[in-house]
Design an enzyme around this catalytic site. Structure first.
Site, PDB file in Angstrom:
ATOM      1  N   CYS A 108       0.823  -1.212   0.000  1.00  0.00           N
ATOM      2  CA  CYS A 108       0.000   0.000   0.000  1.00  0.00           C
ATOM      3  C   CYS A 108       0.854   1.257   0.000  1.00  0.00           C
ATOM      4  O   CYS A 108       0.337   2.357  -0.185  1.00  0.00           O
ATOM      5  CB  CYS A 108      -0.957  -0.010   1.187  1.00  0.00           C
ATOM      6  SG  CYS A 108      -1.935  -1.520   1.255  1.00  0.00           S
ATOM      7  N   HIS A 151      -9.372   3.531  -1.731  1.00  0.00           N
ATOM      8  CA  HIS A 151      -7.987   3.073  -1.576  1.00  0.00           C
ATOM      9  C   HIS A 151      -7.556   2.211  -2.759  1.00  0.00           C
ATOM     10  O   HIS A 151      -7.427   0.996  -2.642  1.00  0.00           O
ATOM     11  CB  HIS A 151      -7.881   2.305  -0.253  1.00  0.00           C
ATOM     12  CG  HIS A 151      -6.501   1.827   0.102  1.00  0.00           C
ATOM     13  ND1 HIS A 151      -5.344   2.428  -0.371  1.00  0.00           N
ATOM     14  CD2 HIS A 151      -6.106   0.801   0.892  1.00  0.00           C
ATOM     15  CE1 HIS A 151      -4.297   1.761   0.114  1.00  0.00           C
ATOM     16  NE2 HIS A 151      -4.733   0.782   0.878  1.00  0.00           N
TER      17      HIS A 151
END
Lengths: 379, 104
Positions: free
Chosen positions: A83, A326
């Site tokens: 991420c 996201h």
């Protein structure tokens, strides 16, 4: 060493984007950023991405960008750091301009996650853990790590599930005003707290969604506009059972310490923050690790409204990962897009007079963290 | 039924790790010995998982816990019971590098 400025930014809508390919998302964001920068001669490209190979059978993203945007035979690379892929890609671009190797670098991030089922995507996300481990064999998931942290945090500090919900509510309220955000439906604290469980005590609203989207930035040699004051990165544990303090994410703390030191500023100097709220619990840990609040006291800051407008420092004015969305590889760049917009005075949920901003991007269960500090100069 | 937990012990500084290391982070030596330690401990924290990957979907909901063993080492394992922090547990299976715990 050169000073480095942001000369262009671009972003696509975030959400479930049907009939839009990974490639076209990537190109849209890059083209916006290049146009804003007035098409400088780009010397290199870095693309942050985590799962285009696993989910879309597509790699060589850097070369695709160079070819289809007519950038010539310049060096390019895809950067993977779970991420934190976007934040790490940005850091590589920054270091290259700072060192004098390149004058202008295009850095982008992209992810296309909505074309796959939840089971397939969950498996792909689990690649952000060390899978040659008894932890993986026990069935620990990526969200499960933060669920385990949350139960211990509640046990040790006096926080409750309601404080987690306050993070989700704040970020949802900010997302309502962000034109690109994935979730634009208002939510209530009751709705958030009673939502179905994903990994206890974390429910649906405590977990960032899967998202399609892309963001891009052009970095150039220069001293005015929004400049990069510092860039720092650190690594942390890759396994829950090896964490010395389960309620700490040392990679965030260390990357923040270095970034503050290089920039010559501290937490009290920061006017606006984008940080990695992959889960509501993670935002509470991050505001502690970034030095805005004491360890074990972040939940009290939420209760007192200190992390929104009118408080100590507004956090995740974009809506954050929780409600803006996201798209993994794009997230680090999308955070920087928001901070640059804040410092330019053109942002959604604008913080009046914001001059210094911080963006923190996390990868894995604390495996990677980047912190970048920006300042608006002569704007 | 009780099972041990397998650990790697640094031959130099004797620090123990649940996960294999190639260089000891504590003293930088490279020799390790395999050892078995007691699987008795208590729940440090846990989560009940409702959404997971395909591989574990048939087990949902299931609990994954971080167990603090009597020697202070922490190990991640799975349980089928409802638990709370500080519950005393013991390892009942350690096959194929998967630790299953139960309340005692």
């Amino acid at each position: 060493m050169n000073k480095v400025k942001v000369s262009g930014i671009g972003i696509t809508p975030f959400g479930k984007l049907e009939n839009v390919s990974l490639k076209s998302l990537l190109m849209d964001a890059c083209l916006q950023a290049l146009k804003e920068a007035n098409f400088p001669k780009i010397d290199a490209v870095y693309v942050g991405n985590f799962m285009s190979g696993q989910l879309g059978n597509q790699e060589i993203l850097g070369a695709i960008v160079a070819n289809d945007l007519g950038l010539g035979p310049i060096p390019t690379a895809k950067v993977e750091g779970a991420c934190a892929s976007g934040g790490i890609a940005f850091r590589q671009a920054y270091l290259m301009v700072k060192s004098g190797e390149y004058d202008h670098v295009l850095v982008a991030g992209v992810e296309k996650m909505k074309d796959s089922s939840t089971e397939i995507t969950t498996r792909a996300i689990n690649a952000a853990m060390d899978n040659e481990s008894n932890e993986k064999n026990a069935g620990l998931t990526f969200p499960g790590f933060f669920g385990t942290v949350a139960n211990r945090y509640i046990y040790e500090t006096g926080a409750s599930k309601e404080h987690l919900a306050m993070v989700a509510l704040k970020n949802r309220e900010y997302a309502l005003n962000n034109p690109i955000s994935q979730f634009k439906k208002p939510a209530t604290i009751e709705e958030i707290m009673s939502a179905r469980m994903i990994t206890e005590p974390l429910g649906l609203f405590d977990c960032s969604p899967t998202t399609d989207g892309a963001a891009a930035i052009v970095l150039s040699k220069g001293e005015d506009g929004v400049i990069v004051r510092s860039s720092a990165q650190a690594s942390g544990t890759t396994q829950m059972q090896e964490s010395v303090d389960l309620l700490s994410l040392p990679a965030i703390r260390e990357s923040a310490r270095k970034a503050y030191e290089i920039a010559g500023v501290g937490p009290d100097d920061i006017d606006v923050v984008e940080l990695h709220d992959c889960f509501s619990m993670t935002e509470i840990l991050a505001i502690e690790e970034l030095g805005f609040f004491e360890k074990g006291k972040g939940w009290e800051a939420l209760q007192q409204g200190l992390t929104k407008h009118g408080g100590k420092v507004p956090v995740n004015t974009s809506g954050g990962l929780l409600s803006k969305g996201h798209p993994i590889g794009a997230t680090g760049l999308a955070q920087i897009y928001q901070i640059v917009s804040q410092l330019r005075g053109t942002s959604c949920n604008q913080v009046d007079g914001a001059r210094i901003g911080l963006a923190q991007n996390l990868g894995g269960t604390g495996a990677y963290s980047t912190v970048h500090i920006f300042e608006g100069v002569n704007l | 039924m009780m099972a041990n937990v397998h650990v790697y012990e640094c031959s130099h500084c004797e620090k123990q790790y649940v996960q294999k290391k190639w260089v000891c982070p504590n003293c930088k030596h490279t020799e390790f010995q395999s050892k078995e330690v007691t699987g008795e401990g208590k729940v440090f924290s846990f989560t009940k998982i409702h959404v997971t990957s395909q591989e574990f979907a048939h087990l949902t909901p299931y609990t994954v816990a971080l167990i603090e063993l009597e020697n202070g080492l922490r190990v991640t394992g799975r349980l089928s019971e409802t638990i709370e922090i500080n519950d005393n547990v013991t390892c009942i299976s350690n096959e194929e590098n998967t630790y299953i715990f139960a309340k005692r």
